[in-house]
Write a protein that holds these residues in place. Structure first.
Motif, PDB file in Angstrom:
ATOM      1  N   GLU A  50      22.740 -43.470   3.949  1.00  0.00           N
ATOM      2  CA  GLU A  50      23.781 -42.440   3.947  1.00  0.00           C
ATOM      3  C   GLU A  50      23.506 -41.513   5.125  1.00  0.00           C
ATOM      4  OE1 GLU A  50      26.284 -42.470   1.939  1.00  0.00           O
ATOM      5  OE2 GLU A  50      25.609 -43.913   0.417  1.00  0.00           O
ATOM      6  N   LEU A  51      24.542 -41.284   5.958  1.00  0.00           N
ATOM      7  CA  LEU A  51      24.378 -40.517   7.186  1.00  0.00           C
ATOM      8  C   LEU A  51      25.159 -39.213   7.133  1.00  0.00           C
ATOM      9  CD1 LEU A  51      24.945 -43.502   9.657  1.00  0.00           C
ATOM     10  CD2 LEU A  51      22.770 -42.711   8.707  1.00  0.00           C
TER      11      LEU A  51
ATOM     12  N   ARG B 147      20.519 -39.114   6.053  1.00  0.00           N
ATOM     13  CA  ARG B 147      20.435 -38.163   4.967  1.00  0.00           C
ATOM     14  C   ARG B 147      19.731 -38.752   3.746  1.00  0.00           C
ATOM     15  NH1 ARG B 147      26.044 -36.586   3.443  1.00  0.00           N
ATOM     16  NH2 ARG B 147      25.981 -38.437   2.122  1.00  0.00           N
ATOM     17  N   ASP B 148      19.988 -40.030   3.461  1.00  0.00           N
ATOM     18  CA  ASP B 148      19.395 -40.649   2.278  1.00  0.00           C
ATOM     19  C   ASP B 148      19.272 -42.150   2.528  1.00  0.00           C
ATOM     20  OD1 ASP B 148      18.304 -40.864  -0.215  1.00  0.00           O
ATOM     21  OD2 ASP B 148      20.209 -40.850  -1.293  1.00  0.00           O
ATOM     22  N   LEU B 149      18.282 -42.755   1.855  1.00  0.00           N
ATOM     23  CA  LEU B 149      18.010 -44.187   2.015  1.00  0.00           C
ATOM     24  C   LEU B 149      17.719 -44.776   0.646  1.00  0.00           C
ATOM     25  CD1 LEU B 149      17.769 -46.171   4.428  1.00  0.00           C
ATOM     26  CD2 LEU B 149      15.308 -45.765   4.385  1.00  0.00           C
TER      27      LEU B 149
ATOM     28  N   ARG C 161      30.003 -43.026   7.561  1.00  0.00           N
ATOM     29  CA  ARG C 161      28.692 -42.435   7.326  1.00  0.00           C
ATOM     30  C   ARG C 161      27.831 -43.256   6.361  1.00  0.00           C
ATOM     31  NH1 ARG C 161      30.285 -35.983   6.806  1.00  0.00           N
ATOM     32  NH2 ARG C 161      31.291 -35.824   8.848  1.00  0.00           N
ATOM     33  N   ARG C 162      28.199 -44.484   6.140  1.00  0.00           N
ATOM     34  CA  ARG C 162      27.437 -45.329   5.207  1.00  0.00           C
ATOM     35  C   ARG C 162      27.197 -46.696   5.844  1.00  0.00           C
ATOM     36  NH1 ARG C 162      28.399 -48.696   0.510  1.00  0.00           N
ATOM     37  NH2 ARG C 162      26.882 -48.245  -1.144  1.00  0.00           N
TER      38      ARG C 162
ATOM     39  N   ARG D 123      13.612 -48.872  11.176  1.00  0.00           N
ATOM     40  CA  ARG D 123      14.643 -48.627  12.176  1.00  0.00           C
ATOM     41  C   ARG D 123      15.603 -47.529  11.731  1.00  0.00           C
ATOM     42  NH1 ARG D 123      14.274 -54.395  12.743  1.00  0.00           N
ATOM     43  NH2 ARG D 123      16.029 -54.724  11.350  1.00  0.00           N
ATOM     44  N   LEU D 124      15.962 -47.554  10.464  1.00  0.00           N
ATOM     45  CA  LEU D 124      16.881 -46.544   9.954  1.00  0.00           C
ATOM     46  C   LEU D 124      16.248 -45.157   9.912  1.00  0.00           C
ATOM     47  CD1 LEU D 124      18.514 -48.570   7.035  1.00  0.00           C
ATOM     48  CD2 LEU D 124      19.640 -47.819   9.139  1.00  0.00           C
ATOM     49  N   ALA D 125      14.946 -45.129   9.639  1.00  0.00           N
ATOM     50  CA  ALA D 125      14.262 -43.836   9.558  1.00  0.00           C
ATOM     51  C   ALA D 125      14.304 -43.085  10.878  1.00  0.00           C
ATOM     52  CB  ALA D 125      12.814 -44.042   9.121  1.00  0.00           C
TER      53      ALA D 125
END
Length: 316
Positions: free
Chosen positions: A250-251, A293-295, A269-270, A285-287
């Protein structure tokens, strides 16, 4: 461990009539169960699943003495099911979701009393088991209600109690949560979890509700066209048929180019990635995204895995 269910090359064939031409019908032999081998040890919680017509209920009916096998051998609690049906009945409990063992016009309490007399259960044992079931299944509010006036969820809780009052070693459950609402399903699952945790009763569960299997059963036997196609843990089933976890990011704001990976969904945003192996590389990579905002890691459900199993068997 003691083996309480042993089946070797178990078969059940039915003769059906099929249309042959405009006016004629011919007989055809259909194998509903086609050489099933099964061993279940005392205290196991076994999920026995398959599509409609796979042979699940037919297997249970042979193991409980309702149907005579066409071939093979079976023993449950040391007894041959059909030949020693009366003795076996004192050692097993059976709950079929669409059939009742309660007296329709009697209050639930009186059905329990009658079952105690039929099975000749000592009064103290009967009272102790009923007291436990009343507490775990919240039966007190409808103990004096005629069975015909009970809701489906209330009746199913009564059916479970009725199947356990004589202290069975094995409990066969065929679609025990079919048609139940969410609250009733949760009550039944919690009760069966507590029952299985004691290790005194062996549970064999057939169901189309795979959430029941995931919640209750460590071992899973999958049957298709009358044959066992998987016998092992749920984890082994996931590993064998390529379960895929999903990593959901979630971005705070959309990104121009998503990180490398198998993106199955990119909706502003997802971002959703599928992962066949370890999820750590994708997470790393996402981190690094400044807008993260959330993973969340979403584990695959068993229904998806079983669907893959059937598709892999049907493929040429």
């Amino acid at each position: 461990m003691t083996v309480v269910i042993a089946a070797t090359e178990l078969r059940k064939e039915f003769t059906v009539r099929v249309r042959s031409g405009r006016l004629r019908r011919e007989k055809r032999v259909v194998a509903a169960v086609d050489g099933v081998d099964l061993r279940v040890e005392r205290g196991e919680m076994l999920g026995y699943i398959g599509p409609n017509g796979a042979g699940k209920s037919t297997t249970l009916k042979m193991l409980t003495g309702v149907l005579m096998p066409s071939g093979g051998e079976a023993r449950v609690c040391g007894y041959v099911p059909v030949a020693q049906r009366t003795r076996l009945a004192r050692r097993i409990g059976v709950v079929f979701g669409q059939r009742s063992q309660l007296w329709w016009d009697l209050p639930l309490r009186e059905s329990f009393d009658l079952l105690g007399h039929i099975y000749r259960v000592p009064a103290a044992e009967h009272a102790a088991r009923l007291r436990r079931c009343r507490g775990l299944l919240d039966l007190d509010e409808f103990m004096d209600t005629p069975v015909r006036q009970l809701s489906l969820g209330q009746r199913m809780r009564g059916e479970l109690t009725a199947a356990l009052l004589h202290g069975p070693e094995v409990l066969f459950l065929d679609e025990p949560t079919i048609g139940l609402d969410v609250v009733s399903k949760q009550a039944v699952r919690s009760f069966l979890t507590d029952l299985g945790a004691g290790g005194d009763v062996t549970l064999v569960l057939t169901t189309h509700d795979l959430a029941d299997i995931e919640r209750l059963c460590r071992r899973l036997v999958v049957i298709d066209h009358g044959r066992v196609v998987h016998d092992g843990t749920i984890e082994e089933l996931h590993a064998r048929y390529g379960s895929r976890r999903r990593v959901v990011a979630e971005l705070d704001e959309p990104v121009g180019t998503p990180p490398e990976g198998a993106v199955v969904e990119a909706d502003g945003r997802r971002l959703v990635f599928t992962v066949d192996g370890p999820a750590a590389p994708v997470i790393a990579r996402l981190a690094g995204l400044p807008a993260l905002r959330d993973l969340t890691i979403v584990e695959p459900d068993i229904e998806e895995v079983v669907t893959r199993l059937y598709l892999s068997r049907d493929a040429p």
